[in-house]
Design an enzyme around this catalytic site. Structure first.
Site, PDB file in Angstrom:
ATOM      1  N   GLN A 218      -9.207  -7.416   2.919  1.00 30.92           N
ATOM      2  CA  GLN A 218      -9.995  -8.162   3.901  1.00 30.92           C
ATOM      3  C   GLN A 218      -9.847  -7.535   5.283  1.00 30.92           C
ATOM      4  O   GLN A 218      -8.744  -7.287   5.745  1.00 30.92           O
ATOM      5  CB  GLN A 218      -9.516  -9.614   3.928  1.00 30.92           C
TER       6      GLN A 218
ATOM      7  N   GLN B 231      -9.959  -7.259   9.326  1.00 30.85           N
ATOM      8  CA  GLN B 231      -9.820  -8.085  10.526  1.00 30.85           C
ATOM      9  C   GLN B 231     -10.866  -7.714  11.571  1.00 30.85           C
ATOM     10  O   GLN B 231     -10.946  -8.346  12.621  1.00 30.85           O
ATOM     11  CB  GLN B 231      -8.413  -7.929  11.115  1.00 30.85           C
ATOM     12  N   ARG B 232     -11.649  -6.691  11.276  1.00 29.07           N
ATOM     13  CA  ARG B 232     -12.758  -6.324  12.155  1.00 29.07           C
ATOM     14  C   ARG B 232     -14.013  -7.121  11.800  1.00 29.07           C
ATOM     15  O   ARG B 232     -14.698  -7.642  12.672  1.00 29.07           O
ATOM     16  CB  ARG B 232     -13.040  -4.829  12.049  1.00 29.07           C
TER      17      ARG B 232
ATOM     18  N   ARG C 175      -7.912  -8.370  17.513  1.00 30.88           N
ATOM     19  CA  ARG C 175      -6.957  -8.373  16.400  1.00 30.88           C
ATOM     20  C   ARG C 175      -5.624  -7.717  16.764  1.00 30.88           C
ATOM     21  O   ARG C 175      -4.642  -7.877  16.034  1.00 30.88           O
ATOM     22  CB  ARG C 175      -7.550  -7.659  15.185  1.00 30.88           C
TER      23      ARG C 175
ATOM     24  N   VAL D 232       0.814  -1.223   0.000  1.00 24.12           N
ATOM     25  CA  VAL D 232       0.000   0.000   0.000  1.00 24.12           C
ATOM     26  C   VAL D 232       0.845   1.271   0.000  1.00 24.12           C
ATOM     27  O   VAL D 232       0.302   2.368  -0.106  1.00 24.12           O
ATOM     28  CB  VAL D 232      -0.986   0.020   1.191  1.00 24.12           C
TER      29      VAL D 232
ATOM     30  N   ARG E 205      10.067  -3.697  -7.199  1.00 23.80           N
ATOM     31  CA  ARG E 205       9.808  -4.898  -6.396  1.00 23.80           C
ATOM     32  C   ARG E 205      10.327  -6.196  -7.004  1.00 23.80           C
ATOM     33  O   ARG E 205      10.357  -7.221  -6.329  1.00 23.80           O
ATOM     34  CB  ARG E 205       8.311  -5.013  -6.108  1.00 23.80           C
TER      35      ARG E 205
ATOM     36  N   ARG F 203       1.264   4.372  -3.842  1.00 21.76           N
ATOM     37  CA  ARG F 203       0.074   5.172  -3.611  1.00 21.76           C
ATOM     38  C   ARG F 203      -0.822   5.367  -4.832  1.00 21.76           C
ATOM     39  O   ARG F 203      -2.012   5.642  -4.698  1.00 21.76           O
ATOM     40  CB  ARG F 203       0.474   6.561  -3.068  1.00 21.76           C
TER      41      ARG F 203
ATOM     42  N   ASN G 102      -2.678   1.368 -12.661  1.00 22.97           N
ATOM     43  CA  ASN G 102      -2.566   1.648 -14.087  1.00 22.97           C
ATOM     44  C   ASN G 102      -1.218   1.124 -14.591  1.00 22.97           C
ATOM     45  O   ASN G 102      -0.327   0.783 -13.804  1.00 22.97           O
ATOM     46  CB  ASN G 102      -2.774   3.138 -14.392  1.00 22.97           C
TER      47      ASN G 102
END
Length: 244
Positions: free
Chosen positions: A97, A99-100, A158, A87, A185, A90, A174
């Site tokens: 998903q 965790q709450r 959590r 993340v 990466r 940007r 994009n």
């Protein structure tokens, strides 16, 4: 739940991607309307002509037209440690998903390769995961006795979940941002898990849009030298010794 494995699936990509990039690029140099270029000029050109044109655009570094084409991936079998890195890119959209809202009462996890090589280390890691799982489940039960359950319990329990826990995420980038993502990466210096993800995504992109992605990989693949310095290079390419 035991360890899990990486899975990447392409959900969607921009329709007529080559035509979109071609029209956007031509608009920069043409008095004509890109909508007319798209509707009238493209049927007269072969796919090879358009492919060659776009390959040339990429080689010349004219990258803004690439931003009009995007790819959406469904990703599972990755850790929260990975998504904390992901993340940071940007210029992208993410749906992860929760965790709450999703209870982790039987969570899967990712085991680092260095742990896999040593049974003592691997065993200690797995025992820790099991212990955290048991504690998480116990906390949910204790919170329920206090009248706290569902998402209200999950959001507090959590806090003890590990970064190794498996997560699922949908990512849209994009083509220009994907190019940057792969350059950074796919590098040998990148953390092993996100590097594996990058190569899986790159494999899909090469199949879907080779005109842009065929020559991509770590940034040294484009530069033909290593920009990381003598102490950090993997040795695949020579290190640049002079500044520009």
């Amino acid at each position: 739940m035991p360890e899990t494995t990486l899975n990447v699936k392409l959900l969607s990509k921009t329709n007529n991607a080559l035509s979109v990039i071609y029209s956007a690029t031509r608009q920069c140099y043409s008095a004509s309307f890109s909508g007319d270029i798209f509707d009238k000029t493209l049927p007269e050109k072969s796919k090879k002509d358009i492919s060659d044109f776009i390959s040339g655009v990429v080689r010349r570094g004219h990258e803004s037209p690439l931003e009009h084409v995007s790819f959406t991936f469904a990703i599972e079998g990755v850790s929260r440690a990975l998504t904390h890195q992901l993340v940071r890119h940007r210029i992208a959209s993410y749906s992860q998903q929760s965790q709450r809202y999703v209870k982790a009462d039987n969570f899967a996890y990712i085991i680092p390769p260095s742990f896999q090589k040593n049974e003592t280390i691997k065993s200690k890691f797995i025992n820790t995961m099991n212990s955290l799982q048991n504690t998480y489940n116990e906390l949910l039960k204790l919170l329920e006795k206090e009248g706290i359950k569902g998402e209200n319990a999950n959001q507090d329990a959590r806090f003890i979940l590990p970064q190794a826990i498996e997560t699922k995420i949908v990512v849209t980038m994009n083509a220009r941002e994907l190019k940057h993502f792969f350059c950074e990466r796919c590098c040998a210096r990148s953390q092993w898990e996100i590097r594996a993800l990058a190569y899986e995504m790159l494999k899909i992109c090469k199949k879907e849009l080779p005109e842009i992605f065929d020559s991509l990989g770590a940034k040294c693949e484009l530069l033909k030298f290593c920009p990381e310095g003598e102490k950090s290079t993997c040795g695949k390419y020579p290190v640049r010794t002079k500044t520009i």
